[in-house]
Write an enzyme that holds these catalytic residues in place. Structure first.
Site, PDB file in Angstrom:
ATOM      1  N   SER A   1      40.481  44.601  68.392  1.00 51.67           N
ATOM      2  CA  SER A   1      40.715  46.017  68.684  1.00 51.67           C
ATOM      3  C   SER A   1      39.427  46.832  68.653  1.00 51.67           C
ATOM      4  O   SER A   1      39.256  47.768  69.416  1.00 51.67           O
ATOM      5  CB  SER A   1      41.705  46.623  67.684  1.00 51.67           C
ATOM      6  OG  SER A   1      42.944  45.984  67.787  1.00 51.67           O
TER       7      SER A   1
ATOM      8  N   ASP B   1      51.312  53.917  69.904  1.00 53.31           N
ATOM      9  CA  ASP B   1      51.522  53.668  68.464  1.00 53.31           C
ATOM     10  C   ASP B   1      52.026  54.906  67.722  1.00 53.31           C
ATOM     11  O   ASP B   1      52.611  54.803  66.648  1.00 53.31           O
ATOM     12  CB  ASP B   1      50.228  53.175  67.806  1.00 53.31           C
ATOM     13  CG  ASP B   1      50.024  51.679  68.010  1.00 53.31           C
ATOM     14  OD1 ASP B   1      50.978  51.006  68.437  1.00 53.31           O
ATOM     15  OD2 ASP B   1      48.908  51.197  67.743  1.00 53.31           O
TER      16      ASP B   1
ATOM     17  N   ARG C   1      40.355  54.109  72.703  1.00 52.47           N
ATOM     18  CA  ARG C   1      41.023  52.959  73.291  1.00 52.47           C
ATOM     19  C   ARG C   1      41.195  53.064  74.816  1.00 52.47           C
ATOM     20  O   ARG C   1      41.048  52.055  75.501  1.00 52.47           O
ATOM     21  CB  ARG C   1      42.384  52.794  72.617  1.00 52.47           C
ATOM     22  CG  ARG C   1      43.249  51.704  73.199  1.00 52.47           C
ATOM     23  CD  ARG C   1      44.457  51.474  72.306  1.00 52.47           C
ATOM     24  NE  ARG C   1      45.339  50.458  72.849  1.00 52.47           N
ATOM     25  CZ  ARG C   1      46.450  50.726  73.529  1.00 52.47           C
ATOM     26  NH1 ARG C   1      46.822  51.970  73.735  1.00 52.47           N
ATOM     27  NH2 ARG C   1      47.210  49.743  73.968  1.00 52.47           N
TER      28      ARG C   1
ATOM     29  N   HIS D   1      39.971  53.943  68.485  1.00 52.45           N
ATOM     30  CA  HIS D   1      41.338  54.450  68.644  1.00 52.45           C
ATOM     31  C   HIS D   1      41.490  55.864  68.093  1.00 52.45           C
ATOM     32  O   HIS D   1      42.485  56.204  67.453  1.00 52.45           O
ATOM     33  CB  HIS D   1      42.344  53.518  67.962  1.00 52.45           C
ATOM     34  CG  HIS D   1      42.436  52.158  68.602  1.00 52.45           C
ATOM     35  ND1 HIS D   1      41.343  51.333  68.752  1.00 52.45           N
ATOM     36  CD2 HIS D   1      43.490  51.488  69.113  1.00 52.45           C
ATOM     37  CE1 HIS D   1      41.719  50.208  69.331  1.00 52.45           C
ATOM     38  NE2 HIS D   1      43.021  50.270  69.574  1.00 52.45           N
TER      39      HIS D   1
ATOM     40  N   GLU E   1      40.776  48.167  53.478  1.00 54.68           N
ATOM     41  CA  GLU E   1      39.676  49.006  53.965  1.00 54.68           C
ATOM     42  C   GLU E   1      38.812  49.562  52.843  1.00 54.68           C
ATOM     43  O   GLU E   1      37.596  49.718  53.009  1.00 54.68           O
ATOM     44  CB  GLU E   1      40.227  50.153  54.817  1.00 54.68           C
ATOM     45  CG  GLU E   1      40.885  49.713  56.133  1.00 54.68           C
ATOM     46  CD  GLU E   1      42.330  49.234  55.963  1.00 54.68           C
ATOM     47  OE1 GLU E   1      42.857  49.306  54.832  1.00 54.68           O
ATOM     48  OE2 GLU E   1      42.933  48.790  56.954  1.00 54.68           O
TER      49      GLU E   1
ATOM     50  N   PHE F   1      42.074  54.789  59.700  1.00 53.52           N
ATOM     51  CA  PHE F   1      41.909  53.893  58.545  1.00 53.52           C
ATOM     52  C   PHE F   1      40.461  53.792  58.075  1.00 53.52           C
ATOM     53  O   PHE F   1      40.199  53.272  56.995  1.00 53.52           O
ATOM     54  CB  PHE F   1      42.487  52.508  58.881  1.00 53.52           C
ATOM     55  CG  PHE F   1      43.889  52.583  59.411  1.00 53.52           C
ATOM     56  CD1 PHE F   1      44.813  53.440  58.816  1.00 53.52           C
ATOM     57  CD2 PHE F   1      44.296  51.841  60.506  1.00 53.52           C
ATOM     58  CE1 PHE F   1      46.106  53.544  59.300  1.00 53.52           C
ATOM     59  CE2 PHE F   1      45.587  51.940  60.997  1.00 53.52           C
ATOM     60  CZ  PHE F   1      46.500  52.793  60.398  1.00 53.52           C
TER      61      PHE F   1
END
Lengths: 278, 317
Positions: free
Chosen positions: B40, B120, B170, B112, B61, B86
């Site tokens: 990703s 999402d 993205r 993203h 993370e 995140f």
């Protein structure tokens, strides 16, 4: 290499320093500082490869240490000063405006400090990063880190526990000041951490249990922790909060409280001045 | 009006992946860390070329950021890659203590970002990350506008010594900047000179601002377009020069109103050269599921809304 008698003498002075620093500052954390005094004295004066004259923040050619429980700043600063990282006279400036000795360890003020600490649960990951950095660069030294047992309630500790074992960081030596107390009371009544030895074993670490107030036991644990077997090390030091001062012993009320002038005098009467007060 | 050509839509996260490989070739201390999101965040090519310098951290993370800080202490240059939410909100305290206050040479690679993450939905769509990172003393905040600029910004981040947050996305978006132009941290890129209104944009909204400028030109309005590829440190001089000339501004960003580029611009103008400003942003709300195009339209993050805002700003002069 110091003899055990010499280590005891240094530890007595460090305990005096802690009491005097916290009294002068009118705030700070004497309880855990006193419980981890013997551990840090043995670490800096016997086990660690360290030298204030050639200290660098990148730990090139030396071992690194992070006090993950950064509220143990009094003992950390006192040990650094007595080891020669800065003048002991600075200890009297703890927590005062403009000081090099911030309430919790910070970088860029005095030699010897690798990372800030105080927001609990984070120093273990930073030390693991130093350990990996040393391995990646072919450096043989190690990373040491001291955790509080209450701090082990933080989730990030267990993230790192899993990760460091996965990456086989046998140059990472973690220590826990297992004094059984936290701010709100005995750990087992706040949020039990349970059998720490079994937990760390289950996470794939070498686990050593030792008496954190007996230098023979402490040095023996350090010797065992030198094993290069692909596993990170956890030394669980059984300790007593406030150790060395009778009215502070085993009392969580002294986690983060400064003594009064009378209490300070009563405490100092129990601790021999061996290296000269700051 | 200066002409820009879209040489083919590309995702900016792939620009990061390509830049990271170049940075890795340039400096053997560059490392890539991710929390189970290697494909990703486009770290696959780096991991293939430098397997010993790719550090998988698993879904943890906080540990990743802490480990990165320790690696940086020893002289390595770690890039931590994850989704924008995140690598900011989830680990804000770790970044504050170990990266920002510790002043460690850690690069936070944020993919993203914004609502164009798409399907999402709101749990993964952060519209607050720029505000969080801008608030940290000493943090450099980069938001390159297309694939080419993201390659160069990644290289610049690797060369810079200190904490850097670099944001990319993205969806495939127009790729129109010069692939060979080196990225200068702290510089606003003036994309098109104009005299009536300053269109201040960041990220892929720079393309929308250029489209808006073309439409405005057809109406006889001359729009200057600024590409704020570095949000912090902010290039106040370039903004003040532009607004000193045009007298008003529109700020466009894929971020909520609070703490983003809009407030950065408003702060500089209020302190130095008060002028009417109109804002194109996500307002004060969470995102939702949808395609990037649907969400851009629904949230008003496009050229048509920038044109309308420009007319309003000019009318308020």
């Amino acid at each position: 290499m110091k003899t055990i008698e010499e280590l005891k003498a240094i530890a007595s002075q460090v305990r005096r320093d802690i009491i005097r620093m916290v009294t002068t500052a009118k705030s700070g954390h004497p309880g855990g500082s006193l419980s981890s005094t013997d551990i840090l004295t043995a670490l800096y004066f016997s086990e660690m490869k360290q030298d204030p004259a050639t200290w660098r923040r990148d730990a090139l050619g030396q071992d690194a240490f992070i006090p993950s429980a950064g509220h143990l700043a009094p003992v950390y600063y006192a040990v650094l000063a007595r080891a020669g990282y800065f003048e002991p006279a600075k200890l009297g400036t703890l927590r005062k405006f403009g000081t090099d000795l911030q309430g919790h360890p910070s970088v860029g003020h005095v030699k010897g400090i690798f990372q800030p600490s105080g927001s609990l649960g984070q120093g273990l990951a930073a030390a693991a990063g130093i350990a990996l950095g040393k391995k990646l660069q072919g450096q043989p030294e190690r990373a040491f880190v001291l955790l509080g047992d209450g701090e082990s309630e933080e989730g990030e500790i267990w993230e790192t526990a899993m990760w460091a074992a996965h990456h086989k960081l046998d140059n990472l030596v973690a220590m826990t000041d297992w004094n059984g107390m936290q701010i709100d009371g005995p750990i087992e009544s706040v949020t039990a951490v349970g059998e720490l030895d079994e937990k760390w074993l289950a996470f794939g670490w070498d686990v050593i249990v030792a008496d954190g107030h007996d230098f023979e036991s402490i040095l023996g644990a350090f010797e065992l922790a030198r094993k290069q077997d692909g596993k990170p090390k956890m030394i669980l030091f059984k300790t007593e909060m406030g150790h060395g001062v009778d009215f502070m012993r085993g009392n969580h009320g002294w986690h983060g409280k400064a003594p009064s002038a009378d209490e300070c005098a009563a405490a100092l009467a129990q601790l021999e001045e061996t290296l000269g007060d700051f | 009006m200066k002409k820009y050509t879209d040489t083919g839509k590309k995702d900016t996260r792939s620009g990061f992946g390509a830049g990271l490989v170049l940075a890795g070739r340039e400096n053997p201390k560059v490392l890539a860390l991710t929390a189970d999101l290697k494909p990703s965040v486009k770290m696959g090519d780096f991991a293939k070329e430098f397997p010993d310098r790719f550090v998988e951290c698993g879904i943890a993370e906080a540990n990743m950021v802490g480990v990165a800080s320790g690696l940086a202490v020893t002289g390595m240059v770690p890039f931590c890659g994850s989704f924008a939410e995140f690598i900011t909100g989830r680990v804000y305290d770790q970044i504050r203590q170990e990266v920002s206050y510790g002043n460690t040479n850690v690069k936070l690679a944020s993919s993203h970002a914004g609502i164009t993450l798409g399907e999402d939905g709101a749990t993964h769509q952060t519209m607050e990350d720029i505000a969080l990172m801008r608030a940290l003393p000493g943090m450099v905040v980069l938001v390159p506008c297309d694939y080419n600029q993201t390659v160069q910004a990644t290289l610049a981040a690797a060369r810079y010594v200190g904490p850097v947050y670099i944001r990319f996305g993205r969806p495939s978006v127009p790729n129109f900047t010069d692939p060979d132009e080196p990225f200068e941290i702290g510089k606003i890129y003036n994309m098109n000179p104009g005299t009536d209104v300053t269109l201040v944009a960041t990220g892929h909204l720079v393309w929308e601002a250029l489209q808006a400028a073309e439409q405005l030109e057809a109406e006889g309005v001359s729009a200057e377009v600024l590409n704020v590829a570095t949000i912090k440190p902010f290039d106040s001089k370039a903004l003040l020069e532009s607004v000193g000339k045009t007298g008003c501004a529109v700020v466009a960003e894929e971020h909520n109103a609070q703490g983003g580029l809009g407030e950065a611009v408003a702060g500089v103008l209020a302190a130095n050269r008060p002028a009417p400003v109109e804002f194109i942003n996500g307002g004060d709300r969470f995102g939702e599921s949808g395609t990037p195009a649907q969400l851009m339209e629904a949230y008003g993050l496009d050229a048509a809304h920038i044109v309308a805002a420009a007319r309003k700003a000019i009318a308020r002069k």
